[in-house]
Structures are given as structure tokens and as C-alpha cells.
Design a protein around this motif. Structure first.
Motif: not given
Length: 381
Positions: A171-177, A179-184
Motif C-alpha cells: 500500500f505504501r507505493t500507491p498511497l505515496s503516489t 499523496l505526491s500527485s495531489i500535492f503537485l
């Protein structure tokens, strides 16, 4: 009352069979109770050998035992530890218990036997044996049921434990993706930056789909372990069904990848279309995931005679012989694909669904030369 009268009263009114024989084994006295037990009149037994009352299959042995007793007479129960039987006039047999005694008079040596019909006791013993057997069977059945429940509970607990471990990693990889995409996305404010927003929206969609796939795998395994998956047979067109499934997977294809589909034979069959879809999606997803761009994935369905064969073949990384021994175990992942996202549950689910439809699954693979999975099923007529 003299001794003769006393003996006659006891002999004639005793509630146990009494019989007296001479040293030649011939019957000289039989009381009414014994005659009634064996169904004879007095004149039919007097003067006859005692073997008249013994089942035919035991008569030869009985003669031997009788002669041995006459040589060394002593009062004792007869046939201790053995099942003894008497034979009635009509040929029927019944279990008996016999006590032997002997005495001497001026007329010679005589043997007296007391014969008890123990049919009721034997019936009670057998009923008790049957009851014990039934109780033991029930205990065994409940023990097995409890053992199965404990085994299932153990499996579910293991599944939960593995889920926690897997979830923390997968779950870590997709959740990180996400989170980072929403931030950008939040930083792209102008119209000219819309393509960049679309790019991150697609990344978020892909990550959400990945999470959904992981959760679906766990839910499927949980249902399989609980026995909650039922096969629901219906008639459908296998070629049209597979073509629809392929159309849903186009978004997973890498640049230059295509799914080449071919069908051979009849198209209308009766199986579970939902399980067929799950099997096909899992196998195609794996083939796409573990194959390079520009290489086709080949899917073939063949319905000839009374068998359906579904084959998915890729030109990807392949599977080592050692790993092939564990392919269908829960959470197993090959050593050469540890860097590729996955739960290690897909092939386990495929094998279980195939088993539910009484089919078989085979794997043919070599490292760096691709893999073929072949499912064989027998559709209902």
C-alpha cells in the motif's frame, strides 16, 4: 420328602436347562426347561448323542472335547472365553452358557450340564457395542470438525497476519503516489499547466486501481478460505465473453503490447462466466505485467469434444523450475519479480477457482523465455 422326590422337584421345575449324559456322551435325562429351549420332545433326545444339540460345524470338535473331559473330569464352566451355541430342532442356533459337573454311581460315570440361553444378554452386549461405536464415531466426527475449524481459523489468522505485512509494503507505493500527485496538482494553477494536472490525475487513477486490485485479491482469498465461493453455471458464448474481458484490460497494456486472441471450436458452453472472467483477468494481467513492451500476449481458447482449454502465453521473464513448485501457494512471489508490484495471491486464486470448477491448471515456463498457463475445464452438457 426323600432324596428322589426332592431331586425330581428341582429337576422338573428348574428355570435352567439340565441334561445328563453317560460316559459315552448319550443323553439319559433332560429336564422340561431344556427340552423347551431346544424344541424337542423327551423321546426325541433320550439315547441320542449330546452332539444332537450342537451346531453341525462344531460337532467334530465337541466330540474331541467331550472325550477329553471324560478322561479328566472336573466341575467347571464350559468353553471359557469362547462363544458357545446350541442348535434347536428346527436348525436355528442361539448363544448359550454351559457349566459342567460329573458324578459316579454304581451304574457308572455321568456328566451333568446346566445350559443357559444368553440371547438377551448377548443382544444387550451387542447393543452396548453398537452404542459405543456410534458414540466413538460421533466423537471422531466432531473432533474432525473441530480440527477443521481450528485449521481454518489458523489459516485465516495467518492470512490476516500476512495481509498486515503485505499491506504495509504494497500500500505504501500507491498511497505515496496519490499523496505526491495531489500535492503537485495543487501547485498547478494556470490553464497552461492543465496537461501536467491530467498527468497526475492519471497517476492517481492508476494508484487507486492498484489498491482496489490488492483489496480484491485479499477479499477473494478470504471468501475461498471461508468456503463462501459457489460455482454458478450458466450458458454463454466463450469467444464473446473473452473479447469483452480483453477490452477491459487495454488500459494495462505497455507501449507496443497487444493481446492476440484466437478461438478454436464451439463457442456456446456452460460454465461459471464470473469465475472464468476472474481467471482470465488474473492470467492476462500477469502476462502484461511480466512481459516487455512490444511483445504480444497470446490468449487461446479451444472448445473441442467435451473440454475447454484456455491458454495464456507471454514472452516475459519466465519462472524458474524451483519457483514453479510453489506458484499456487498464497503470497508466493518468484525471486526474479520481487521488484514488481504484486501480492502473490493471483495465481493462488486462479488455482482455487479452477479447482472449484473441477478443472486443472498447468504451467510451462523457462527463465527469460516466457510462460504459458493452461487451464483445462469440462463444461456441463
Amino acid at each position: 420328602m426323600d432324596n428322589k422326590i426332592g431331586f425330581d422337584v428341582l429337576f422338573n421345575n428348574a428355570t435352567i436347562g439340565i441334561i445328563v449324559t453317560n460316559d459315552k456322551g448319550r443323553i439319559i435325562l433332560a429336564n422340561p426347561f431344556l427340552l423347551n429351549q431346544f424344541g424337542y420332545e423327551e423321546n426325541e433326545v433320550l439315547g441320542q448323542l449330546i452332539e444332537l444339540l450342537v451346531p453341525t460345524r462344531y460337532q467334530h470338535k465337541h466330540v474331541h472335547h467331550r472325550e477329553g473331559f471324560n478322561k479328566h473330569p472336573h466341575n467347571r464352566p464350559m468353553g471359557v472365553g469362547l462363544d458357545l451355541f446350541g442348535r434347536r430342532k428346527d436348525g436355528t442356533e442361539f448363544p448359550v452358557e454351559v457349566s459342567l459337573g460329573n458324578y459316579y454311581t454304581e451304574a457308572g460315570h455321568f456328566v451333568i450340564a446346566f445350559v443357559s440361553d444368553i440371547s438377551a444378554r448377548k443382544a444387550s452386549e451387542q447393543a452396548l457395542i453398537n452404542l459405543n461405536a456410534e458414540l466413538e464415531a460421533k466423537v471422531d466426527e466432531r473432533t474432525r470438525a473441530l480440527s477443521d475449524m481450528l485449521e481454518k481459523e489458523k489459516g485465516l489468522n495467518e492470512l490476516k497476519s500476512r495481509f498486515v505485512t503485505m499491506a504495509s509494503h504494497e500500500f505504501r507505493t500507491p498511497l505515496s503516489t496519490i499523496l505526491s500527485s495531489i500535492f503537485l496538482i495543487a501547485r498547478y494553477e494556470t490553464t497552461e499547466e492543465q496537461p501536467k494536472r491530467y498527468k497526475h490525475i492519471e497517476r492517481i487513477k492508476s494508484a487507486v486501481n492498484m489498491l482496489t486490485d490488492i483489496l480484491n485479491d485479499f477479499l477473494s482469498v478470504g471468501k475461498i478460505e471461508e468456503g463462501a465461493i459457489q460455482v454458478r453455471y450458466s450458458e454463454f458464448d466463450i469467444r464473446a465473453h473473452i473479447e469483452n474481458i480483453i477490452s477491459e484490460l487495454v488500459g494495462l497494456l505497455k507501449p507496443g503490447q497487444v493481446i492476440e486472441y484466437d478461438h478454436i471450436g464451439k463457442t456456446i458452453l456452460t460454465l461459471d462466466p464470473v469465475l472464468i472472467k476472474h481467471i482470465t483477468i488474473n492470467l492476462l494481467s500477469n502476462a502484461i505485467k511480466f512481459s516487455p513492451g512490444g511483445k504480444p500476449v497470446k490468449l487461446t481458447t479451444t472448445y473441442v469434444g467435451d473440454e475447454l482449454e484456455l491458454s495464456v502465453k507471454d514472452q516475459g521473464v519466465g519462472i524458474s523450475e524451483e519457483d514453479q513448485q510453489h506458484l499456487f501457494e498464497r503470497f508466493f512471489r518468484g525471486e526474479n519479480v520481487s521488484n514488481i508490484q504484486g501480492t502473490g495471491l493471483g495465481l493462488h486464486i486462479v488455482a482455487k477457482y479452477t479447482e472449484l470448477m473441477n478443472g486443472k491448471i498447468e504451467c510451462f515456463s523457462e527463465l527469460d523465455k516466457g510462460t504459458e498457463f493452461r487451464i483445462t475445464l469440462r463444461p456441463h452438457n
